[in-house]
Write an enzyme that holds these catalytic residues in place. Structure first.
Site, PDB file in Angstrom:
ATOM      1  N   THR A   1       0.865  -1.200   0.000  1.00 11.08           N
ATOM      2  CA  THR A   1       0.000   0.000   0.000  1.00 11.08           C
ATOM      3  C   THR A   1       0.897   1.243   0.000  1.00 11.08           C
ATOM      4  O   THR A   1       1.252   1.735  -1.059  1.00 11.08           O
ATOM      5  CB  THR A   1      -0.956  -0.016   1.206  1.00 11.08           C
ATOM      6  OG1 THR A   1      -0.202  -0.219   2.395  1.00 11.08           O
ATOM      7  CG2 THR A   1      -2.003  -1.100   1.044  1.00 11.08           C
TER       8      THR A   1
ATOM      9  N   SER B   1      -7.751  12.082   5.576  1.00  9.19           N
ATOM     10  CA  SER B   1      -8.366  10.777   5.286  1.00  9.19           C
ATOM     11  C   SER B   1      -9.655  11.005   4.514  1.00  9.19           C
ATOM     12  O   SER B   1     -10.221  12.071   4.523  1.00  9.19           O
ATOM     13  CB  SER B   1      -8.626  10.015   6.577  1.00  9.19           C
ATOM     14  OG  SER B   1      -9.549  10.704   7.398  1.00  9.19           O
TER      15      SER B   1
ATOM     16  N   GLU C   1       8.202   4.859   7.537  1.00 17.00           N
ATOM     17  CA  GLU C   1       7.753   6.135   6.982  1.00 17.00           C
ATOM     18  C   GLU C   1       8.734   7.245   7.316  1.00 17.00           C
ATOM     19  O   GLU C   1       8.955   7.581   8.476  1.00 17.00           O
ATOM     20  CB  GLU C   1       6.351   6.452   7.488  1.00 17.00           C
ATOM     21  CG  GLU C   1       5.337   5.468   6.892  1.00 17.00           C
ATOM     22  CD  GLU C   1       3.970   5.538   7.531  1.00 17.00           C
ATOM     23  OE1 GLU C   1       3.020   5.134   6.869  1.00 17.00           O
ATOM     24  OE2 GLU C   1       3.873   5.991   8.675  1.00 17.00           O
TER      25      GLU C   1
ATOM     26  N   ASN D   1       2.212  11.490   7.614  1.00 16.92           N
ATOM     27  CA  ASN D   1       1.098  11.206   8.507  1.00 16.92           C
ATOM     28  C   ASN D   1       0.259  12.407   8.920  1.00 16.92           C
ATOM     29  O   ASN D   1      -0.839  12.238   9.437  1.00 16.92           O
ATOM     30  CB  ASN D   1       1.615  10.500   9.768  1.00 16.92           C
ATOM     31  CG  ASN D   1       2.033   9.085   9.450  1.00 16.92           C
ATOM     32  OD1 ASN D   1       1.206   8.277   9.052  1.00 16.92           O
ATOM     33  ND2 ASN D   1       3.312   8.803   9.577  1.00 16.92           N
TER      34      ASN D   1
ATOM     35  N   LYS E   1       4.658  -6.753   3.399  1.00 17.39           N
ATOM     36  CA  LYS E   1       4.380  -5.348   3.155  1.00 17.39           C
ATOM     37  C   LYS E   1       4.262  -4.628   4.501  1.00 17.39           C
ATOM     38  O   LYS E   1       3.937  -5.234   5.528  1.00 17.39           O
ATOM     39  CB  LYS E   1       3.101  -5.146   2.341  1.00 17.39           C
ATOM     40  CG  LYS E   1       1.854  -5.683   2.930  1.00 17.39           C
ATOM     41  CD  LYS E   1       0.969  -4.724   3.695  1.00 17.39           C
ATOM     42  CE  LYS E   1       0.910  -3.337   3.148  1.00 17.39           C
ATOM     43  NZ  LYS E   1      -0.028  -2.518   3.995  1.00 17.39           N
TER      44      LYS E   1
ATOM     45  N   THR F   1       0.119  -1.531   7.097  1.00 15.92           N
ATOM     46  CA  THR F   1       0.138  -2.407   8.237  1.00 15.92           C
ATOM     47  C   THR F   1       1.160  -3.468   7.855  1.00 15.92           C
ATOM     48  O   THR F   1       1.654  -3.454   6.735  1.00 15.92           O
ATOM     49  CB  THR F   1      -1.276  -2.997   8.421  1.00 15.92           C
ATOM     50  OG1 THR F   1      -1.432  -3.418   9.737  1.00 15.92           O
ATOM     51  CG2 THR F   1      -1.521  -4.156   7.488  1.00 15.92           C
TER      52      THR F   1
END
Lengths: 407, 407
Positions: free
Chosen positions: B155, B407, B279, B402, B181, B192
């Protein structure tokens, strides 16, 4: 350093406390042109209570306070800013002993009547010569006001922090004043949480300790900036007994509840001032957890949410990302049932019964998240346990302060 | 998304595993033009083992796997990317059941023989119509290679992740291939940790479970990007038994140790690949703790250091800030004695016996911290407990990914 956008508009007007004399001086713990040593003289008969960091690697100042606090009496407080004296071995301990000895000699009291804190860089022993010269200067200095003392104990703080409450004990009004410093739980060059509360109330030190410990549990222990625990965190409360109230010696005495409530209120105000100066903070965040199996469980879940980098970055991004709140609840290790959870941003329920609330009005949520004061509500639907914790968002400012820096 | 600076130069050459057929398809879980459904067919007789997130609020996929794994056999794996299906209540469960039923019908197996994972946005039920159409397309698709499957399960990953090891069981060489992943423990839109291991070895599922659980404890459980635990983390191991080795049915069988070591090595490689895609990561950090009172205590201290925002930002700043390491040890709540602590950056001891090493050579430390692979060593000086954990630094990139996101 730019003043935090969450800072109050001005330093409040704080009344003097009878039996407390404040002085500041330049010890030059760093190469700077500011006062960095705070010396507070307390009249004989002053009671003391205190709480310190849970860290198992505390500074020698914390060890000193842990030994002195149970004795219950205090005559002076010394706070050094610019050098935390932590992880400095026997040389650090020698510096603390030298300061206590010098003040005890000056006042004609016991070394254990001298409470000491230091904050700043870690790993460099506090230079005894600078501390002693600083103390000499402080002994000779004219008394100063609360704002000067609050400024002098500060390090990476972007504003001076103080607060005031009062309470009636019988017919006698007693005053409580607090000053505090802190902007991360601990920080690069400096920064840790050091808080000092002064009251003219007459109160037995054991009772003061009991009240401070209880207040600490609901205030200072409920804030987090970055989940990191300082080696030096200390909150001390001094009661000079000069107000003339009938001394509080038992929880059943008149005025005890009022004093306890006032003390807790003051601690909460001071705790919030620290969060509002959180490194890089742009949002003050209140997280209320209810419906947990116990208050302790609610507290741990609240801190799991408050410490989650993903929740904190979402808030920085003004993103109603309740999925991250669920994640933080799930990782807390406390009883929780996904299908009973409800989550609220501001006044708007966004998820309930294990599902997003279908078609909830996003406008008030977006408006709420754009503000500076954010509220997240969680109902676990399991029991009566509840807790409230406070934190700030995680922003580029935090990284800039803590990474774009060399020690 | 830019490829992580810590990524390997290329995707490795991975051998096929007999009894495993990979296919991918476009279910269009998001409005994108890429494959997002991975369908793996496993020959009859395949054993399965697995570990899942500790989260108490897991996705229905995790609950499904938790029920299916102990049955020990598998015929298929379906991985959906783009929608985590977490916190979606009964509708989420219905989607999982529909996928299992459709595959079971296709293969003529039990629904419980179908293992399922989903990763991506939280709170939106996985659309059953898209899943079913995606499965139809996958059933008809030509088999693909490991890189296509590793890419399709991804993802927010910035590169496809795979690894390969082999082991000799008696005279028979068995192959183990893994794809994985993950880039944060959980992330904004998606992300995740999902890992899948395939081997042609013949091994009893209970024994495979025992080995995978042990390997997980020393590998996947020892990595952290941001301390946040996903609601969906899952690692599954499938053993087709096609290699022709004498089946491993007891820890005493020949080749058991070799297989266990190879499995652990593969898990470690896969775990490191996730950290290297952390990240915003610019440094891969190995933290070795020794001298703790127990291995578990060492592990908790290691994670306390690895999760500390202040340690991670210091590393981003290439700052040898061992004071923050002391702080993180102190807050771990594990036995530690400040005056026995030693801390090492790279090969250079910077603090020992409660004090900075006087006049240590800063040049090799600075050079080490400028590199991409950082090592921190901690010796608590208390006992024989040891652990190693891996993390990455905390940078502006993490905040950008982040927070600068809706979202």
């Amino acid at each position: 350093m730019q003043r935090s956008p969450l800072a109050p508009a001005y330093f409040p007007a704080l009344p003097p406390i009878a039996g407390v004399k404040l002085r500041v001086a330049q010890a030059r713990y760093k190469d700077w042109d500011r006062c960095d040593l705070t010396y507070v003289e307390l009249d004989a008969g002053t009671a003391v209570a205190g709480v310190t960091t849970q860290s198992l690697c505390p500074s020698p100042e914390v060890e000193w306070c842990r030994d002195a606090i149970p004795l219950g009496s205090a005559r002076a407080l010394v706070v050094n800013a610019g050098n935390a004296n932590a992880f400095t071995g026997h040389r650090g301990r020698a510096a603390v002993e030298a300061i206590a000895a010098k003040v005890a000699n000056h006042l004609g009291c016991l070394p254990s009547d001298v409470l000491i804190s230091s904050t700043g860089v870690i790993g460099v022993p506090l230079p005894i010569d600078k501390a002693e010269a600083g103390l000499e200067a402080a002994f000779d200095a004219a008394p100063c006001d609360w704002e000067a003392a609050a400024t002098t104990i500060g390090t990476t703080d972007t504003y001076a922090k103080g607060a005031h409450v009062s309470a009636m004990i019988g017919d006698t009004r007693v005053e409580l004043v607090g000053i505090i410093k802190g902007s991360g739980m601990i920080a690069p060059d400096m920064a840790t949480m050091l808080g000092y509360i002064f009251t003219d109330a007459a109160i037995d030190p054991a009772l003061l300790q009991q009240m401070l410990s209880a207040a600490n549990k609901r205030t200072f222990s409920c804030i987090t900036v970055d989940s990191d625990t300082s080696t030096s965190d200390t909150v001390l409360a001094f009661a000079t007994g000069k107000a003339g109230n009938a001394p509080i010696t038992s929880m059943d005495d008149a005025g005890t509840d009022a004093f306890h409530a006032a003390l807790t209120d003051l601690c909460r105000q001071l705790a919030h001032l620290v969060v509002r100066d959180g490194e890089g903070a742009t949002k003050f965040v209140e997280i209320s957890v209810e419906g947990a199996v116990s208050d302790e469980s609610a507290h741990r879940i609240g801190l799991s949410i408050a410490n989650s980098p993903l929740v904190k970055t979402a808030l920085a991004g003004e993103d109603a990302n309740w999925g991250r709140v669920v994640m933080a609840i799930g990782k807390a290790g406390e009883p929780a049932d996904r299908d009973l959870l409800s989550i609220r941003f501001g006044a708007t329920q966004v998820a309930t019964g294990g599902l997003a609330v279908e078609g909830y009005d996003e406008a008030p949520v977006a408006a709420h998240l754009k503000g500076q004061d954010i509220q997240i509500g969680v109902d676990l639907g399991l029991g009566e346990g509840r807790a409230t914790v406070w934190t700030c968002d995680l922003t580029h400012g935090y990284i800039a302060i803590n990474a774009d820096y060399r020690s």
